[in-house]
Design an enzyme around this catalytic site. Structure first.
Site, PDB file in Angstrom:
ATOM      1  N   ASP A 172     -30.092 -89.519 -15.988  1.00 54.19           N
ATOM      2  CA  ASP A 172     -30.689 -88.579 -14.453  1.00 54.19           C
ATOM      3  C   ASP A 172     -29.994 -87.107 -15.306  1.00 54.19           C
ATOM      4  O   ASP A 172     -28.964 -86.587 -15.181  1.00 54.19           O
ATOM      5  CB  ASP A 172     -30.354 -88.674 -13.492  1.00 54.19           C
ATOM      6  CG  ASP A 172     -31.552 -87.897 -12.653  1.00 54.19           C
ATOM      7  OD1 ASP A 172     -32.087 -87.781 -13.464  1.00 54.19           O
ATOM      8  OD2 ASP A 172     -31.744 -87.714 -11.241  1.00 54.19           O
ATOM      9  N   HIS A 190     -34.645 -83.347 -22.072  1.00 52.31           N
ATOM     10  CA  HIS A 190     -35.290 -84.528 -23.102  1.00 52.31           C
ATOM     11  C   HIS A 190     -34.662 -84.745 -23.810  1.00 52.31           C
ATOM     12  O   HIS A 190     -34.679 -85.677 -23.851  1.00 52.31           O
ATOM     13  CB  HIS A 190     -36.605 -84.903 -22.098  1.00 52.31           C
ATOM     14  CG  HIS A 190     -36.944 -84.939 -20.969  1.00 52.31           C
ATOM     15  ND1 HIS A 190     -36.730 -85.474 -19.825  1.00 52.31           N
ATOM     16  CD2 HIS A 190     -38.442 -84.412 -20.387  1.00 52.31           C
ATOM     17  CE1 HIS A 190     -36.954 -85.316 -18.703  1.00 52.31           C
ATOM     18  NE2 HIS A 190     -38.402 -84.664 -18.745  1.00 52.31           N
ATOM     19  N   LEU A 216     -25.377-105.728 -29.596  1.00 53.70           N
ATOM     20  CA  LEU A 216     -25.736-104.703 -28.191  1.00 53.70           C
ATOM     21  C   LEU A 216     -26.535-105.086 -27.682  1.00 53.70           C
ATOM     22  O   LEU A 216     -28.076-104.744 -28.688  1.00 53.70           O
ATOM     23  CB  LEU A 216     -25.382-103.761 -28.016  1.00 53.70           C
ATOM     24  CG  LEU A 216     -26.171-102.689 -26.698  1.00 53.70           C
ATOM     25  CD1 LEU A 216     -24.773-102.993 -25.711  1.00 53.70           C
ATOM     26  CD2 LEU A 216     -26.186-101.206 -27.160  1.00 53.70           C
TER      27      LEU A 216
END
Ligand code: IPE
Ligand code: IPE
Ligand code: MG
Length: 254
Positions: free
Chosen positions: A40, A57, A151
């Site tokens: 955020d 963004h 991962l």
């Protein structure tokens, strides 16, 4: 600069390219196997710099790249990131379409490298309503990386936890008998293979879950960082992990 970052810088100065997986930075005694991040603060980061929200963004996407690498190097097994919520459609049309375009671009650009780094990608959320081009990219990214053993990166896209629980409840009710319990219910979540996050990080100083992984985070430790997501880096991740290592998890016991 941490030991890990120093080693990596030294390798790149020497022209050795991407460093192989290193030992977790010293001091990180206990690294959670599963971390989830509410990324955020992109909007505020851009606003502080008098930039359009899209620039925030894009900067957030660069931060994600660094953090995925750092998580993998630290030995984290599952990383789940919140990239777009079912509530984010209420944002201005321009911002939503910029985000959707950015997701498509990122998949095109980053999947080859993620694949080389043996990252396995999975997208979770109500994906069926996304535009066809994006759905195609998502399917292809998942397929390309499906066999990878590194991962596991779960990207929550058009994700809302209440919606996920309702979707699961419908199928659970249709398929399971009265003896079925929590473990059976969890099999109907979007990604039943995802380990419950042991640590949930939220950046930007906000201290709420915003409809993220409500079922899975039942016993997660929460870490709130004041940093805006584009500024969150490997050192911040290490700090969150170190703090996690100092927590005493009781699970209702003594
Ligand atoms: C998070 O950053 C990214 C998404 C929700 C897509 P925000 O865009 O929410 O940033 P702030 O909260 O407005 O600063
Ligand atoms: C949560 O952030 C969603 C993502 C990070 C993708 P928001 O910015 O949408 O959450 P609220 O509105 O502050 O609760
Ligand atoms: Mg926000």
């Amino acid at each position: 600069m941490t030991l890990l970052t120093r080693l990596r810088t030294a390798r790149s100065v020497l022209g050795l390219g991407r460093a192989p997986r290193l030992e977790p930075p010293s001091g990180l005694t206990e690294v959670p196997e599963s971390i989830a991040i509410i990324m955020d603060g992109n909007g505020r980061w851009a606003k502080e710099r008098h930039l359009p929200v899209g620039a925030g963004h894009r900067a957030g996407a660069r931060a994600l790249k660094r953090v995925v690498r750092a998580a993998s190097d630290a030995g984290v097994k599952d990383l789940t990131v919140f990239s777009f919520s079912t509530e984010n459609w209420t944002r201005p049309d321009g911002e939503v379409s910029e985000l959707m375009n950015l997701f498509g671009e990122l998949i095109d650009r980053e999947v080859p490298e993620l694949n080389e780094e043996r990252v396995q990608l999975r997208f979770v959320g109500r994906l069926d309503v996304l535009d066809e081009g994006l759905r195609r990219r998502i399917a292809s990214a998942e397929e390309t990386t499906a066999g990878n053993q590194g991962l596991r990166l779960f990207v929550a896209m058009n994700y809302g936890s209440r919606g996920e629980i309702v979707d699961a409840a419908r199928r659970f009710a249709a398929e399971c008998g009265p003896e079925a319990g929590e473990a059976e219910f969890a099999q109907f979540l979007y990604a039943p293979e995802m380990r419950d996050p042991e640590l949930v990080i939220r950046t930007s100083g906000e201290q709420r879950l915003s409809n993220f992984l409500l079922w899975q985070s039942a016993y997660a430790e929460l870490h709130f960082s004041p940093r805006m997501w584009p500024d969150f880096g490997p050192e911040d991740l290490e700090e969150a992990i170190a703090e996690y290592g100092r927590r005493h998890r009781r699970f209702g016991g003594r």
